[in-house]
Write an enzyme that holds these catalytic residues in place. Structure first.
Site, PDB file in Angstrom:
ATOM      1  N   GLY A  46       0.834  -1.188   0.000  1.00 13.65           N
ATOM      2  CA  GLY A  46       0.000   0.000   0.000  1.00 13.65           C
ATOM      3  C   GLY A  46       0.869   1.239   0.000  1.00 13.65           C
ATOM      4  CD  GLN A  51       3.298   5.802   2.706  1.00 14.50           C
ATOM      5  OE1 GLN A  51       2.333   5.271   2.177  1.00 14.50           O
ATOM      6  NE2 GLN A  51       4.276   5.103   3.257  1.00 14.50           N
ATOM      7  CB  CYS A  93       5.063   2.167   7.608  1.00 11.77           C
ATOM      8  SG  CYS A  93       4.640   3.622   6.627  1.00 11.77           S
ATOM      9  CG  LEU A  94       6.591   1.004   1.675  1.00 10.30           C
ATOM     10  CD1 LEU A  94       5.890   1.321   0.363  1.00 10.30           C
ATOM     11  CD2 LEU A  94       7.767   0.067   1.434  1.00 10.30           C
ATOM     12  CG  HIS A 135      -0.693   1.472   7.465  1.00  7.55           C
ATOM     13  ND1 HIS A 135       0.206   1.024   8.397  1.00  7.55           N
ATOM     14  CD2 HIS A 135       0.027   2.242   6.601  1.00  7.55           C
ATOM     15  CE1 HIS A 135       1.420   1.506   8.112  1.00  7.55           C
ATOM     16  NE2 HIS A 135       1.336   2.241   7.017  1.00  7.55           N
ATOM     17  CD  GLU A 136      -1.283   2.587   2.727  1.00  7.48           C
ATOM     18  OE1 GLU A 136      -0.785   3.727   2.666  1.00  7.48           O
ATOM     19  OE2 GLU A 136      -0.597   1.572   2.955  1.00  7.48           O
ATOM     20  CG  HIS A 139       0.317   6.804   5.417  1.00 11.13           C
ATOM     21  ND1 HIS A 139       1.455   7.260   6.058  1.00 11.13           N
ATOM     22  CD2 HIS A 139       0.540   5.484   5.201  1.00 11.13           C
ATOM     23  CE1 HIS A 139       2.301   6.251   6.220  1.00 11.13           C
ATOM     24  NE2 HIS A 139       1.772   5.152   5.706  1.00 11.13           N
TER      25      HIS A 139
HETATM   26 NI    NI Z   1       2.652   3.221   5.652  1.00  7.74          NI
END
Ligand code: NI
Length: 180
Positions: A46, A51, A93-94, A135-136, A139
């Site tokens: 995702g 991000q 998370c990225l 989660h997204e 963000h």
């Molecule tokens: Ni994330």
């Protein structure tokens, strides 16, 4: 297509709430495609626009490892409209390097969103997809999963990260679990 640069904690852009997309038209398509390519290349399941430094409410997800692309979701202005139960999930998370933690989420959610084709859709999800959607959307609200863990754990991570950055090791690739 150029990959987008994924911003990492503590980049301030990750704390800024994103703005709803006012008009869905073809001008978004190229950006969303770049987000998809960036997510797969990372690799992650995702990715949310903040991000990659973009302040719009856009997310992409693909939680189906078996068939990449078959269940790809491109969602504009997504909203959780119903949620049920709770689940503890180990998240990564990225944008949060070298760290995972257990996070409490709703076990099932219904999310309403728009597609790039201007269709309003509802998605019912449980398991990894439910967690990834929450989660997204976090963000988009300027929230990271580390904002949902205890202050002590967050502080320990901050210190470890500061050490990694100081030692110049923050950019090293590390094998890790699923990144959302
Ligand atoms: Ni994330």
């Amino acid at each position: 297509m150029a990959l987008l640069r994924i911003r990492k904690f503590p980049d301030a852009v990750l704390k800024q709430p994103a703005k709803p997309v006012a008009e869905i038209d073809g001008r978004l398509d190229g950006f969303i495609e770049s987000m998809v390519q960036t997510m797969y290349a990372a690799p992650g399941v995702g990715l949310a626009a903040p991000q990659v430094g973009d302040p719009r409410r856009v997310i992409v997800l693909d939680t189906d490892h078996e068939n990449p692309g078959a269940h790809l979701l491109k969602l504009i202005n997504p909203e959780v409209v119903e949620s049920e139960g709770s689940v503890i999930w180990e998240e990564g998370c990225l944008s949060v390097i070298d760290f995972t933690a257990d996070v409490k989420r709703a076990a099932k959610v219904m999310v309403r969103a728009w597609t790039p084709e201007q269709k309003e859709i509802e998605i019912e999800a449980d398991g990894l997809l439910a967690v990834a959607l929450q989660h997204e959307i976090d963000h988009l609200d300027g929230k990271l999963f580390i904002d949902r863990i205890s202050r002590i754990k967050r502080e320990l991570y901050r210190r470890r990260l500061a050490k990694l950055i100081k030692e110049g090791k923050a950019d090293e690739q590390r094998p890790s679990r699923v990144q959302i």
